[in-house]
Motif scaffolding. Structure first.
Motif, mmCIF file in Angstrom:
data_model
loop_
_atom_site.group_PDB
_atom_site.id
_atom_site.type_symbol
_atom_site.label_atom_id
_atom_site.label_comp_id
_atom_site.label_asym_id
_atom_site.label_seq_id
_atom_site.Cartn_x
_atom_site.Cartn_y
_atom_site.Cartn_z
ATOM 1 N N UNK A 74 -12.742 -29.697 16.363
ATOM 2 C CA UNK A 74 -13.643 -28.888 17.192
ATOM 3 C C UNK A 74 -14.192 -27.679 16.441
ATOM 4 N N UNK A 75 -13.598 -27.348 15.292
ATOM 5 C CA UNK A 75 -14.018 -26.188 14.501
ATOM 6 C C UNK A 75 -15.208 -26.624 13.662
ATOM 7 N N UNK A 76 -16.366 -25.948 13.785
ATOM 8 C CA UNK A 76 -17.570 -26.542 13.209
ATOM 9 C C UNK A 76 -17.672 -26.362 11.698
ATOM 10 N N UNK A 77 -16.781 -25.558 11.091
ATOM 11 C CA UNK A 77 -16.799 -25.477 9.625
ATOM 12 C C UNK A 77 -15.645 -26.274 8.984
ATOM 13 N N UNK A 124 -26.744 -12.873 6.515
ATOM 14 C CA UNK A 124 -25.490 -13.577 6.792
ATOM 15 C C UNK A 124 -25.223 -14.630 5.729
ATOM 16 N N UNK A 125 -26.257 -15.431 5.416
ATOM 17 C CA UNK A 125 -26.104 -16.506 4.429
ATOM 18 C C UNK A 125 -25.736 -15.935 3.056
ATOM 19 N N UNK A 126 -26.389 -14.823 2.668
ATOM 20 C CA UNK A 126 -26.077 -14.199 1.376
ATOM 21 C C UNK A 126 -24.629 -13.721 1.332
ATOM 22 N N UNK A 127 -24.159 -13.190 2.425
ATOM 23 C CA UNK A 127 -22.794 -12.668 2.473
ATOM 24 C C UNK A 127 -21.781 -13.781 2.158
ATOM 25 N N UNK A 152 -15.403 -7.286 11.181
ATOM 26 C CA UNK A 152 -14.743 -6.526 12.246
ATOM 27 C C UNK A 152 -14.415 -7.419 13.452
ATOM 28 N N UNK A 153 -13.851 -8.585 13.131
ATOM 29 C CA UNK A 153 -13.335 -9.523 14.142
ATOM 30 C C UNK A 153 -14.395 -10.263 14.952
ATOM 31 N N UNK A 154 -15.651 -10.276 14.417
ATOM 32 C CA UNK A 154 -16.716 -11.058 15.070
ATOM 33 C C UNK A 154 -17.283 -12.025 14.031
ATOM 34 N N UNK A 155 -17.429 -13.298 14.443
ATOM 35 C CA UNK A 155 -17.982 -14.273 13.493
ATOM 36 C C UNK A 155 -19.386 -13.881 13.044
ATOM 37 N N UNK A 156 -19.688 -14.176 11.775
ATOM 38 C CA UNK A 156 -21.023 -13.940 11.216
ATOM 39 C C UNK A 156 -21.668 -15.296 10.999
ATOM 40 N N UNK A 157 -22.905 -15.458 11.455
ATOM 41 C CA UNK A 157 -23.582 -16.729 11.223
ATOM 42 C C UNK A 157 -24.178 -16.778 9.827
ATOM 43 N N UNK A 158 -24.213 -18.011 9.294
ATOM 44 C CA UNK A 158 -24.775 -18.234 7.964
ATOM 45 C C UNK A 158 -26.300 -18.331 8.117
ATOM 46 N N UNK A 159 -26.934 -17.194 8.471
ATOM 47 C CA UNK A 159 -28.371 -17.221 8.784
ATOM 48 C C UNK A 159 -29.107 -16.163 7.974
#
Lengths: 158, 87, 158, 87
Positions: free
Chosen positions: C151-154, D33-36, D59-66
């Motif tokens: 279920x984890x998308x990565x 995000x993608x560069x990070x 800081x405990x929040x997902x970052x999108x690869x965007x």
């Protein structure tokens, strides 16, 4: 091989025993449903709950539910406990805290969680529609009522 | 038309209306499902208050209120099932 | 008012405590999910399970799941326990009976059963997809593997 | 371009590859995000084996690869999240 345990019991239901029964080394998922009865309805105090069952037919209907589950989903063990008999509440305590008691416990184990989650949902819906068990609430003012499941298709339409 | 004897069981509200849990009754042996529902109320007028709100079970299997013919046998167990409230 | 209890625990999980927490005089339904780990996978003996968590973020993600549940469904209390730490199996007993331990317990109470049934299903699906907790299986032959939820998308596509 | 210092956390497989749980690193303050995601692997080549299989959290929040620009601040907590296996 998957096993079914169906018990109609006049003692308090034991959630742990249901979990224990369905636990299996080949099942990674256990899904459960617990139906609770209360001693307080719409502001009225229920001092006594009285269950009645057509036990032999109720067991047959519960077995049918187990069969249907096994036709539809890949599950391992199924455990269904239903309370019958009388529950007499302590009138003094009722004034302090409303009391809750499990009237039904359904537990299903499965290798994949989707299967037991759906099976438990189906089991409680079916049980409410077809299993001949009745519950009467007796109130502190002396009146009483036979409850009726809305899932039962011969219930008075409300 | 043949008449046979069956046991009839009453539960919950039905039991209270009848005043007892079990009785015997003579009934035609091949009624339709729908007729059987009517016959039971004819035989036990005490059930009038719940006449549209019970199901029948024959030997622990629900009977549909349909045109289909039910074949009753001597000693069969018929049950009056008021609206259920399990769960 | 509905309460949330979220606990990431390094001791065995207690199903009864979860039921107790969500029990309420105004809720007729309790739905539960228990995820079990086993000491035997594909014929290999797991002698040790090691959990690791990004605890502060895991708690945040679990709180988000509770929030989403409350936006979508009318539920009363929500309890989520997740196991961390180490589980060391008794190698002698493994040969006799495979051992099962609850790795996650989710319990939700609601006035109407449909709501808690759906909420629990959603909660475990979300937890598997987003909560930063890891599980490593260490086998008796000395090798080990970090498990990956599909279920984890990565996750590596399998 | 500004460079700032962040704390970087490693878990599970990532922690094993890095050999430690926590580190400090200097990083440009406004990457996409993608560069990070790319920068983290550049800074920590030990993560190469899982380069396409981790998520980042700031800081405990997902970052999108965007393409979206992320603004980092001094002392922020960045975390490398390998595929999870809770539940």
């Amino acid at each position: 091989m998957g096993m079914n345990r169906i018990e109609i019991l006049s003692c308090p239901l034991n959630v742990d025993k249901a979990v224990e029964f369905v636990t299996s080394p080949t099942s990674g998922a256990i899904s459960m449903f617990i139906g609770m009865t209360r001693n307080n309805f719409d502001g009225k105090k229920v001092i006594k709950l009285q269950y009645e069952a057509y036990t032999s037919m109720a067991e047959k209907e519960l077995n049918k539910i187990c069969q249907h589950i096994r036709e539809k989903w890949t599950v391992e063990h199924i455990c269904i406990y239903h309370r019958i008999g009388q529950v007499i509440y302590d009138i003094v305590n009722i004034l302090e805290v409303p009391v809750t008691e499990a009237s039904v416990v359904i537990a299903v184990s499965s290798p994949h969680r989707q299967e037991s989650l759906e099976a438990v949902h189906y089991a409680i819906d079916s049980l409410k529609a077809s299993v001949p068990i009745w519950k009467k609430e007796i109130y502190d003012e002396g009146d009483s009522i036979w409850k009726e499941n809305k899932e039962c298709h011969w219930t008075v339409t409300t | 038309m043949d008449v046979i004897n069956v046991t009839i069981l009453f539960f919950a509200k039905g039991r209270e209306l009848r005043g007892q849990r079990e009785d015997q009754t003579a009934i035609i042996s091949q009624p339709s499902g729908a007729d059987l529902y009517k016959l039971v109320v004819d035989k036990f007028p005490c059930l009038e208050p719940i006449r549209d709100h019970f199901a029948l079970a024959l030997n622990e299997e629900y009977i549909e209120k349909s045109d289909q013919i039910i074949t009753l046998s001597e000693g069969d167990q018929l049950a009056v099932i008021p609206p259920i409230s399990g769960g």
